[in-house]
Motif scaffolding. Structure first.
Motif, PDB file in Angstrom:
ATOM      1  N   UNK A  13      27.691  14.009  70.243  1.00 36.21           N
ATOM      2  CA  UNK A  13      27.673  13.836  71.692  1.00 36.21           C
ATOM      3  C   UNK A  13      29.026  13.309  72.177  1.00 36.21           C
ATOM      4  N   UNK A  14      29.880  12.997  71.230  1.00 28.64           N
ATOM      5  CA  UNK A  14      31.171  12.384  71.565  1.00 28.64           C
ATOM      6  C   UNK A  14      32.163  13.400  72.126  1.00 28.64           C
ATOM      7  N   UNK A  15      33.105  12.867  72.903  1.00 29.59           N
ATOM      8  CA  UNK A  15      34.230  13.653  73.416  1.00 29.59           C
ATOM      9  C   UNK A  15      35.482  13.297  72.621  1.00 29.59           C
ATOM     10  N   UNK A  16      36.223  14.320  72.208  1.00 30.13           N
ATOM     11  CA  UNK A  16      37.481  14.098  71.497  1.00 30.13           C
ATOM     12  C   UNK A  16      38.647  14.281  72.462  1.00 30.13           C
ATOM     13  N   UNK A  17      39.731  13.559  72.213  1.00 27.07           N
ATOM     14  CA  UNK A  17      41.015  13.816  72.857  1.00 27.07           C
ATOM     15  C   UNK A  17      41.925  14.482  71.832  1.00 27.07           C
ATOM     16  N   UNK A  18      42.650  15.508  72.268  1.00 29.86           N
ATOM     17  CA  UNK A  18      43.588  16.203  71.374  1.00 29.86           C
ATOM     18  C   UNK A  18      44.926  16.342  72.103  1.00 29.86           C
ATOM     19  N   UNK A  19      46.008  16.043  71.402  1.00 33.95           N
ATOM     20  CA  UNK A  19      47.313  16.155  72.050  1.00 33.95           C
ATOM     21  C   UNK A  19      48.401  16.424  71.018  1.00 33.95           C
ATOM     22  N   UNK A  20      49.475  17.057  71.481  1.00 31.01           N
ATOM     23  CA  UNK A  20      50.714  17.217  70.720  1.00 31.01           C
ATOM     24  C   UNK A  20      51.762  16.339  71.380  1.00 31.01           C
ATOM     25  N   UNK A  21      52.611  15.705  70.600  1.00 37.26           N
ATOM     26  CA  UNK A  21      53.646  14.854  71.172  1.00 37.26           C
ATOM     27  C   UNK A  21      54.737  14.614  70.135  1.00 37.26           C
ATOM     28  N   UNK A  22      55.886  14.165  70.627  1.00 35.72           N
ATOM     29  CA  UNK A  22      56.993  13.795  69.753  1.00 35.72           C
ATOM     30  C   UNK A  22      57.017  12.275  69.574  1.00 35.72           C
ATOM     31  N   UNK A  23      57.422  11.830  68.404  1.00 36.71           N
ATOM     32  CA  UNK A  23      57.708  10.416  68.215  1.00 36.71           C
ATOM     33  C   UNK A  23      58.903  10.052  69.105  1.00 36.71           C
ATOM     34  N   UNK A  24      58.951   8.809  69.584  1.00 32.23           N
ATOM     35  CA  UNK A  24      59.926   8.469  70.630  1.00 32.23           C
ATOM     36  C   UNK A  24      61.388   8.436  70.193  1.00 32.23           C
ATOM     37  N   UNK A  25      61.643   8.224  68.916  1.00 32.70           N
ATOM     38  CA  UNK A  25      63.028   8.126  68.453  1.00 32.70           C
ATOM     39  C   UNK A  25      63.328   9.238  67.451  1.00 32.70           C
ATOM     40  N   UNK A  57      66.558  14.730  64.519  1.00 34.00           N
ATOM     41  CA  UNK A  57      65.538  15.542  65.164  1.00 34.00           C
ATOM     42  C   UNK A  57      64.351  14.674  65.544  1.00 34.00           C
ATOM     43  N   UNK A  58      63.592  15.165  66.518  1.00 28.34           N
ATOM     44  CA  UNK A  58      62.371  14.493  66.925  1.00 28.34           C
ATOM     45  C   UNK A  58      61.207  15.070  66.121  1.00 28.34           C
ATOM     46  N   UNK A  59      60.332  14.205  65.656  1.00 31.47           N
ATOM     47  CA  UNK A  59      59.193  14.623  64.846  1.00 31.47           C
ATOM     48  C   UNK A  59      57.991  14.851  65.754  1.00 31.47           C
ATOM     49  N   UNK A  60      57.397  16.039  65.634  1.00 30.34           N
ATOM     50  CA  UNK A  60      56.242  16.392  66.460  1.00 30.34           C
ATOM     51  C   UNK A  60      54.956  16.118  65.692  1.00 30.34           C
ATOM     52  N   UNK A  61      53.983  15.540  66.391  1.00 25.25           N
ATOM     53  CA  UNK A  61      52.698  15.218  65.775  1.00 25.25           C
ATOM     54  C   UNK A  61      51.554  15.833  66.573  1.00 25.25           C
ATOM     55  N   UNK A  62      50.425  15.983  65.895  1.00 29.44           N
ATOM     56  CA  UNK A  62      49.177  16.366  66.536  1.00 29.44           C
ATOM     57  C   UNK A  62      48.162  15.277  66.232  1.00 29.44           C
ATOM     58  N   UNK A  63      47.457  14.813  67.252  1.00 32.63           N
ATOM     59  CA  UNK A  63      46.482  13.745  67.064  1.00 32.63           C
ATOM     60  C   UNK A  63      45.144  14.131  67.684  1.00 32.63           C
ATOM     61  N   UNK A  64      44.069  13.691  67.023  1.00 32.71           N
ATOM     62  CA  UNK A  64      42.703  13.841  67.525  1.00 32.71           C
ATOM     63  C   UNK A  64      42.082  12.452  67.541  1.00 32.71           C
ATOM     64  N   UNK A  65      41.531  12.048  68.676  1.00 32.67           N
ATOM     65  CA  UNK A  65      40.921  10.727  68.792  1.00 32.67           C
ATOM     66  C   UNK A  65      39.513  10.845  69.356  1.00 32.67           C
ATOM     67  N   UNK A  66      38.626   9.974  68.888  1.00 32.93           N
ATOM     68  CA  UNK A  66      37.270   9.879  69.425  1.00 32.93           C
ATOM     69  C   UNK A  66      37.341   9.028  70.696  1.00 32.93           C
ATOM     70  N   UNK A  67      36.998   9.610  71.820  1.00 30.93           N
ATOM     71  CA  UNK A  67      37.156   8.911  73.087  1.00 30.93           C
ATOM     72  C   UNK A  67      36.249   7.685  73.184  1.00 30.93           C
ATOM     73  N   UNK A  68      35.064   7.741  72.566  1.00 30.27           N
ATOM     74  CA  UNK A  68      34.102   6.641  72.664  1.00 30.27           C
ATOM     75  C   UNK A  68      34.546   5.437  71.838  1.00 30.27           C
ATOM     76  N   UNK A  69      34.904   5.668  70.589  1.00 29.66           N
ATOM     77  CA  UNK A  69      35.242   4.559  69.693  1.00 29.66           C
ATOM     78  C   UNK A  69      36.727   4.211  69.720  1.00 29.66           C
ATOM     79  N   UNK A  70      37.553   5.144  70.140  1.00 30.59           N
ATOM     80  CA  UNK A  70      38.991   4.947  70.111  1.00 30.59           C
ATOM     81  C   UNK A  70      39.597   5.219  68.751  1.00 30.59           C
TER      82      UNK A  70
END
Length: 345
Positions: A229-241, A252-265
């Motif tokens: 029943x949970x909602x996931x967050x999904x995003x692509x982003x670069x590390x800041x440095x 170079x900037x390192x790109x990551x993909x993350x998946x998070x459970x919105x309910x539990x964090x």
């Protein structure tokens, strides 16, 4: 070492012309050389409101990426890495003497051309997505020198033209085209016209498709899984440095993909991406779902992401019948990004 005298004489002449007083920073001029398959393009668009210089796009694909940059909206969550995502060109930038790189200063010193004052010292840089700006190669400098000569040739013609205002009836940035070495050859085109003219009506980049096979889809659907029943967050982003992997290499900037459970964090997945291809990004989410044997009730992604997370993953989510929506902020992933930035840097 090659002779840079003529190059810096032309750079000095360019700066003296102050073309930014006549041209808008979103005006683009295309140049067709007889010995090059594709046109090259230039624009005065800077990296910020205060910068002045000249950007050269080596082919149609770099020009189209520039159009994407003009239409992109950057959010507070985006960093320098995200901004480089739409930058691929050779750039002449005028900076203060204190900010000038040694390699540019040493080239200038081989000539008798003098530069003085604030934002008057020229540096020649290469911009490549995912990397910090870096000194332009000799090959790029040679091309830039040729384009700059064409600019100085066409600007007197361009600056006297009085185009029909109906061309700019909407908010589409103005485009121009120019045949090098041909008198009175500058003409104006609306964006959709010049793209059709250059690409035969087909853009090199369009909506993303499902990049996984039906076999892979069926394999995932047949696996025993839990429907959450949970909602996931999904995003692509670069590390800041930026990170330098080997001494002397371009950071170079390192790109990551993350998946998070919105309910539990809880961050369920955080992986470094080694490819920008949509198949690889779709496969990373597919692999997580396959190994975890879970399907979320819904997935939220940034719809305004410069890295196009939403556009790349929607074809897969539609095929898997997983509900999805666009969000301007992903609070759990933003908190995760802040924490790793503090831990690493």
């Amino acid at each position: 070492m090659r002779d840079y005298q003529k190059l810096y004489e032309n750079i000095k002449a360019f700066h003296k012309l102050k073309p930014w007083d006549k041209m808008k920073d979103t005006d683009v001029v295309g140049i067709k050389y007889s010995d090059r398959k594709e046109p090259v393009f230039f624009a005065l668009d800077g990296l910020d409101e205060d910068s002045i210089g000249l950007s050269v796009f080596r082919d149609v694909s770099e020009y189209i990426l520039y159009l994407d940059l003009l239409e992109s909206e950057f959010t507070d969550a985006d960093g320098i890495g995200e901004y480089t995502e739409k930058l691929k060109n050779i750039r002449l930038e005028f900076v203060d003497r204190g900010k000038l790189e040694d390699i540019d200063y040493n080239r200038i010193r081989t000539t008798d051309v003098k530069f003085r004052g604030k934002k008057a010292w020229p540096e020649l840089l290469d911009f490549t997505p995912g990397f910090v700006p870096w000194s332009a190669t000799e090959e790029d400098i040679t091309l830039f020198e040729r384009v700059l000569e064409s600019f100085l040739e066409m600007f007197p013609i361009y600056s006297k033209l009085d185009f029909d205002k109906s061309f700019a009836a909407d908010d589409v940035p103005t485009r121009y085209y120019y045949q090098a070495g041909t008198k009175d050859s500058v003409w104006k085109l609306k964006e959709e016209h010049i793209l059709a003219f250059l690409t035969g009506g087909e853009l090199t980049k369009g909506p993303y498709d499902l990049m996984l096979s039906q076999f892979e889809i069926r394999r995932l659907m047949m696996e025993k899984k839990n429907f959450l029943r949970n909602t996931f967050e999904v995003d692509l982003f670069y590390l800041p440095q930026p990170i330098t992997f080997k001494e002397g290499e371009r950071p170079r900037f390192v790109k990551m993909m993350a998946v998070a459970d919105k309910k539990s964090g809880e961050v369920l997945l955080a992986t470094v991406l080694t490819s920008d291809k949509s198949r690889d990004i779709q496969f990373e989410l597919y692999k997580y779902l396959f190994e975890a044997k879970v399907f979320p009730a819904k997935i939220e992604m940034r719809g305004d992401s410069v890295l196009e997370t939403y556009e790349m993953l929607v074809p897969l989510l539609d095929e898997l019948d997983i509900a999805h929506s666009e969000k301007s902020k992903l609070r759990k992933i933003e908190a995760f990004r802040e924490s790793i930035a503090e831990d690493i840097f």
